[in-house]
Every structure is written in structure tokens, then in C-alpha cells.
Design an enzyme around this catalytic site. Structure first.
Site, PDB file in Angstrom:
ATOM      1  N   ASP A 136     100.287  77.730  53.627  1.00  7.56           N
ATOM      2  CA  ASP A 136     100.456  76.862  52.459  1.00  7.56           C
ATOM      3  C   ASP A 136      98.815  76.530  51.779  1.00  7.56           C
ATOM      4  O   ASP A 136      98.061  76.701  52.551  1.00  7.56           O
ATOM      5  CB  ASP A 136     100.861  75.518  53.116  1.00  7.56           C
ATOM      6  CG  ASP A 136     101.529  74.834  51.940  1.00  7.56           C
ATOM      7  OD1 ASP A 136     101.510  75.304  50.591  1.00  7.56           O
ATOM      8  OD2 ASP A 136     101.812  73.513  52.241  1.00  7.56           O
TER       9      ASP A 136
ATOM     10  N   HIS B 210      97.245  83.500  45.819  1.00  2.00           N
ATOM     11  CA  HIS B 210      98.307  84.406  46.583  1.00  2.00           C
ATOM     12  C   HIS B 210      97.320  85.816  46.941  1.00  2.00           C
ATOM     13  O   HIS B 210      97.571  86.145  47.996  1.00  2.00           O
ATOM     14  CB  HIS B 210      99.537  84.643  45.994  1.00  2.00           C
ATOM     15  CG  HIS B 210     100.298  83.524  45.438  1.00  2.00           C
ATOM     16  ND1 HIS B 210     100.526  82.736  46.480  1.00  2.00           N
ATOM     17  CD2 HIS B 210     101.065  83.116  44.424  1.00  2.00           C
ATOM     18  CE1 HIS B 210     101.343  81.591  46.174  1.00  2.00           C
ATOM     19  NE2 HIS B 210     101.648  81.926  44.900  1.00  2.00           N
TER      20      HIS B 210
ATOM     21  N   LEU C  17     101.037  95.160  68.470  1.00  4.14           N
ATOM     22  CA  LEU C  17     101.478  93.946  67.672  1.00  4.14           C
ATOM     23  C   LEU C  17     102.476  93.818  66.775  1.00  4.14           C
ATOM     24  O   LEU C  17     102.705  95.224  65.989  1.00  4.14           O
ATOM     25  CB  LEU C  17      99.970  93.717  67.021  1.00  4.14           C
ATOM     26  CG  LEU C  17     100.147  92.737  65.801  1.00  4.14           C
ATOM     27  CD1 LEU C  17     100.308  91.298  66.468  1.00  4.14           C
ATOM     28  CD2 LEU C  17      98.873  92.414  65.047  1.00  4.14           C
TER      29      LEU C  17
HETATM   30  C1  FPP Z   1     102.239  78.965  49.775  1.00  2.00           C
HETATM   31  O1  FPP Z   1     101.597  78.227  48.909  1.00  2.00           O
HETATM   32  C2  FPP Z   1     102.526  80.211  49.662  1.00  2.00           C
HETATM   33  C3  FPP Z   1     103.464  81.194  49.180  1.00  2.00           C
HETATM   34  C4  FPP Z   1     104.916  80.542  48.881  1.00  2.00           C
HETATM   35  C5  FPP Z   1     103.594  82.491  48.923  1.00  2.00           C
HETATM   36  C6  FPP Z   1     102.628  83.631  49.913  1.00  2.00           C
HETATM   37  C7  FPP Z   1     102.546  84.751  49.338  1.00  2.00           C
HETATM   38  C8  FPP Z   1     101.553  85.541  49.744  1.00  2.00           C
HETATM   39  C9  FPP Z   1     100.272  85.098  50.447  1.00  2.00           C
HETATM   40  C10 FPP Z   1     101.405  86.790  49.048  1.00  2.00           C
HETATM   41  C11 FPP Z   1     102.582  87.887  50.024  1.00  2.00           C
HETATM   42  C12 FPP Z   1     102.050  88.996  50.471  1.00  2.00           C
HETATM   43  C13 FPP Z   1     102.083  89.604  51.550  1.00  2.00           C
HETATM   44  C14 FPP Z   1     101.453  90.848  51.620  1.00  2.00           C
HETATM   45  C15 FPP Z   1     102.980  89.251  52.494  1.00  2.00           C
HETATM   46  P1  FPP Z   1     101.752  77.208  47.585  1.00  2.00           P
HETATM   47  O2  FPP Z   1     101.642  78.563  46.693  1.00  2.00           O
HETATM   48  O3  FPP Z   1     103.077  76.676  48.128  1.00  2.00           O
HETATM   49  O4  FPP Z   1     100.391  76.562  47.474  1.00  2.00           O
HETATM   50  P2  FPP Z   1     100.252  75.090  47.152  1.00  2.00           P
HETATM   51  O5  FPP Z   1     101.144  74.223  47.991  1.00  2.00           O
HETATM   52  O6  FPP Z   1      98.704  74.692  46.858  1.00  2.00           O
HETATM   53  O7  FPP Z   1     100.807  75.215  45.721  1.00  2.00           O
END
Ligand code: FPP
Length: 231
Positions: free
Chosen positions: A17, A34, A128
Site C-alpha cells: 500500500d 506503481h 522460492l
Molecule cells: C496499492 O497502493 C497498490 C496497488 C493497488 C497496485 C500495486 C501494483 C503494483 C506495484 C504493480 C503490479 C506489478 C507487478 C509486477 C506485480 P495505492 O495505489 O492504493 O496507494 P494509495 O493508497 O497511496 O493511493
């Protein structure tokens, strides 16, 4: 390296998050957060290999994330596509097994095929296992399992037979759940599997998460006394 810790989690589940907030604070679009989040995934995979963690599951896209705007969703798909199909592929190079949980059916066809291709290529690796939760929701998973059992006409369901209908049928339950960014919620992640997990909520946003934070998390886990309802 393992000797550094008296005990280690076998399976770590991570709610990554804070990507959006991390980017916004830097005056950048959310997808930049991201993208940096993917680098944090890579650092975490390296740390799992270094500290001998056997399973790590990342919550990459939830059943609720479809509510985000198309640009952000497409950006996440693009990062996944790039990451899985990179030439110097982390999974093949490092002999890491890749899996997913969740229903990838609504994802773009090319993304589905590169993911399934990499899962096939890495299925024999066993040091892993990295699992990406994709279009995954804990409630959705439980309801799908119930429907599967109803169809099977099975009448004598127990915890074991039920868990075999979950997406995680070949994964152990997570011992340790890390959610970054200071939020303290489960957000529909691995609801059945987290019955006895230990939780840790570091304040750091996911894109900044590094080996130092990972080691601190392992030290927190080391101190926990797990009783599973006993005394
Ligand atoms: C949460 O932070 C994050 C997500 C919902 C998406 C996570 C996705 C990635 C890191 C990319 C995926 C790629 C791979 C290779 C698995 P948020 O966007 O909700 O953050 P915020 O709460 O600050 O808005």
C-alpha cells in the site's frame, strides 16, 4: 544468513500500500508510484532469496481495483506485462517459481498468456514461490469455493477439503502479513488463510520498502509468540 534469526516466516503475504500517496507527494502521477512499487517487489524477492523465505505473496490487483480509472488499471497491466516478460527474467535467472491467485480471465489476452507461460516455465523451481494476487478478493475466493463444493455434491466438508477448493490449495497459510503505508486493514486479502497470521504495519510507503525494512519486519516476526488459541 538464516542463522541471523531464531525463526522465520515460511510464507509472507504483502499488501503493497501507499504507491499513489508516494507518487502524489513527489508531484508525480499515481502510475509512477506503481512503477517504483515494482522495484520494491524485485528488492523483496531478492531479500526472500537472501533470508531463505520459501513463499511470498503480493497483493497486486484486487477485485475492487476495477473501480480505479482506466489509465491506472492499464498502467498496472503494462507493468505486469513488462515485468513478467523481461528478457533477463528474474524468475528464470533466479529460479523462482511464479504463481497467481485470483481470476485472470478478464485480463488482456497477451498478459494472460505471458503469465501462464512463465508459470509453466518455472513450475519445477522450489526454493522460492512468488505469488501475485491478481483480480483477487478473499470473499470472492470463498464464494467460488462454496460453489465448487455445491457442484461436487460433497456433503461432508471439513477445513481441509474446503481449503483445497481455494486458489491457495498448494500454498501454506501466510505466517506473516505486512501492509505498508501505515493503514491497518486486511482489505479482502486471503481472509480464510489469515486465521492465525501475525500482522505488521510499517509506516513506510511500498515504493520505499527495501532490504532494511524487510529485515526489521523479520525481527518483529521473530519476537511474536504464536499460540494458535492455546496457552
Ligand atoms: C496499492 O497502493 C497498490 C496497488 C493497488 C497496485 C500495486 C501494483 C503494483 C506495484 C504493480 C503490479 C506489478 C507487478 C509486477 C506485480 P495505492 O495505489 O492504493 O496507494 P494509495 O493508497 O497511496 O493511493
Amino acid at each position: 544468513m538464516t542463522k541471523l534469526f531464531k525463526k522465520l516466516p515460511n510464507h509472507i503475504a504483502i499488501i503493497m500500500d501507499g504507491n499513489g500517496r508516494w507518487a502524489t507527494r513527489r508531484g508525480m502521477p499515481r502510475n509512477y508510484g506503481h512503477r517504483e512499487g515494482v522495484n520494491a517487489i524485485e528488492r523483496t524477492i531478492d531479500a526472500c532469496l537472501k533470508y531463505n523465505i520459501k513463499y511470498c505473496t503480493f497483493f497486486a490487483f484486487s477485485t475492487e481495483n476495477w473501480k480505479r480509472n482506466k489509465e491506472e488499471i492499464d498502467g498496472i497491466f503494462e507493468l505486469l506485462r513488462e515485468y513478467i516478460s523481461k528478457n533477463d527474467n528474474i524468475f528464470l535467472d533466479k529460479q523462482v517459481k511464479l504463481k497467481h491467485i485470483g481470476i485472470i480471465e478478464p485480463f488482456p489476452d497477451d498478459l494472460k498468456s505471458c503469465l501462464m507461460d512463465m508459470e509453466k516455465k518455472t513450475e519445477k523451481f522450489d526454493k522460492l514461490t512468488i505469488t501475485f494476487a491478481l483480480n483477487y478478493g478473499g470473499r470472492d475466493e470463498i464464494v467460488r469455493a462454496v460453489n465448487q463444493l455445491l457442484k461436487s455434491k460433497e456433503t461432508d466438508i471439513n477445513e481441509k477439503s474446503f481449503s483445497l477448493c481455494l486458489d491457495t490449495q498448494d500454498l501454506p497459510d501466510p505466517d506473516f502479513v505486512i501492509r505498508t503505508s501505515g493503514e491497518q486493514r486486511v482489505s479482502n486479502f486471503m481472509l480464510y488463510q489469515m486465521a492465525y497470521s501475525e500482522f505488521y504495519f510499517p509506516k513506510i510507503c511500498w515504493p520505499s520498502f527495501n532490504e532494511k525494512h524487510f529485515v526489521k519486519a523479520l525481527k518483529m516476526f521473530e519476537k511474536r509468540k504464536r499460540r494458535y488459541g492455546g496457552v
